[in-house]
Design a protein around this motif. Structure first.
Motif, PDB file in Angstrom:
ATOM      1  N   GLU A 102       0.797  -1.193   0.058  1.00  0.00           N
ATOM      2  CA  GLU A 102      -0.065  -0.051  -0.019  1.00  0.00           C
ATOM      3  C   GLU A 102       0.904   1.009  -0.023  1.00  0.00           C
ATOM      4  O   GLU A 102       0.566   2.298  -0.518  1.00  0.00           O
ATOM      5  N   THR A 108      -6.059  -0.248   3.680  1.00  0.00           N
ATOM      6  CA  THR A 108      -6.868  -1.228   3.532  1.00  0.00           C
ATOM      7  C   THR A 108      -6.359  -2.536   4.316  1.00  0.00           C
ATOM      8  O   THR A 108      -5.475  -2.810   4.422  1.00  0.00           O
ATOM      9  N   ASP A 148      -6.953   7.881   0.517  1.00  0.00           N
ATOM     10  CA  ASP A 148      -7.635   6.501   0.833  1.00  0.00           C
ATOM     11  C   ASP A 148      -7.503   6.026   2.050  1.00  0.00           C
ATOM     12  O   ASP A 148      -6.339   6.492   2.666  1.00  0.00           O
ATOM     13  N   MET A 177      -3.576  -5.301   3.601  1.00  0.00           N
ATOM     14  CA  MET A 177      -2.635  -4.839   2.806  1.00  0.00           C
ATOM     15  C   MET A 177      -1.371  -4.426   3.737  1.00  0.00           C
ATOM     16  O   MET A 177      -1.288  -4.346   4.822  1.00  0.00           O
ATOM     17  N   GLU A 199      -5.805   2.619  13.272  1.00  0.00           N
ATOM     18  CA  GLU A 199      -5.455   1.544  12.591  1.00  0.00           C
ATOM     19  C   GLU A 199      -4.692   0.502  13.339  1.00  0.00           C
ATOM     20  O   GLU A 199      -3.845   1.084  14.358  1.00  0.00           O
TER      21      GLU A 199
END
Length: 146
Positions: free
Chosen positions: A23, A62, A59, A65, A140
């Motif tokens: 990523e 993900t 973005d 990733m 995250e």
């Protein structure tokens, strides 16, 4: 081939990972001192989470990733894999998430003080807006793979 590309391709070969699963390659913090300290925490398995100001023009990470964590000299330190991604108001970040960030004494109070200062600066200087308790942040979690 630069050191980051070589590091990634070696990782992919060793772990049988598709090279397209990268990523990004990035450094934590806003300067080389931060990047060195934080990449070391990730490399030692202490830091397994991060929080950033949500930017709707970028973005979201993900789940599944990979990313390469860089040190203060933009050299690869390790590879992490994203495990969870949540967007929420800053005031809703949990003490558990703060602990997983692995910084300072790992307390929520310490985490909040450091991140409030950093996000206030980031919002004002980079994003051109004011930071508040209601500002959305991206929480995250990740695991070090190599």
């Amino acid at each position: 081939m630069n050191s980051i590309n070589k590091f990634w391709l070696d990782f992919c070969q060793k772990h049988q990972v598709n090279p397209a699963a990268l990523e990004e390659a990035f450094a934590f913090g806003r300067n080389s001192t931060d990047a060195n300290a934080l990449s070391d925490l990730v490399d030692r398995g202490i830091k397994t989470a991060t929080t950033s100001v949500y930017n709707p023009n970028e973005d979201l990470p993900t789940v599944g990733m990979y990313a390469i964590v860089l040190d203060g000299n933009n050299q690869p330190v390790c590879v992490i894999q994203t495990k969870t991604v949540e967007v929420m108001p800053f005031k809703n970040v949990s003490a558990k998430h703060a602990y997983l960030e692995g910084e300072g004494d790992r307390s929520y109070e310490s985490w909040r003080k450091v991140h409030e200062k950093f996000f206030t600066w980031e919002c004002q200087e980079i994003l051109g807006r004011k930071f508040t308790d209601e500002t959305e942040v991206v929480c995250e979690t990740f695991a070090k793979v190599q």
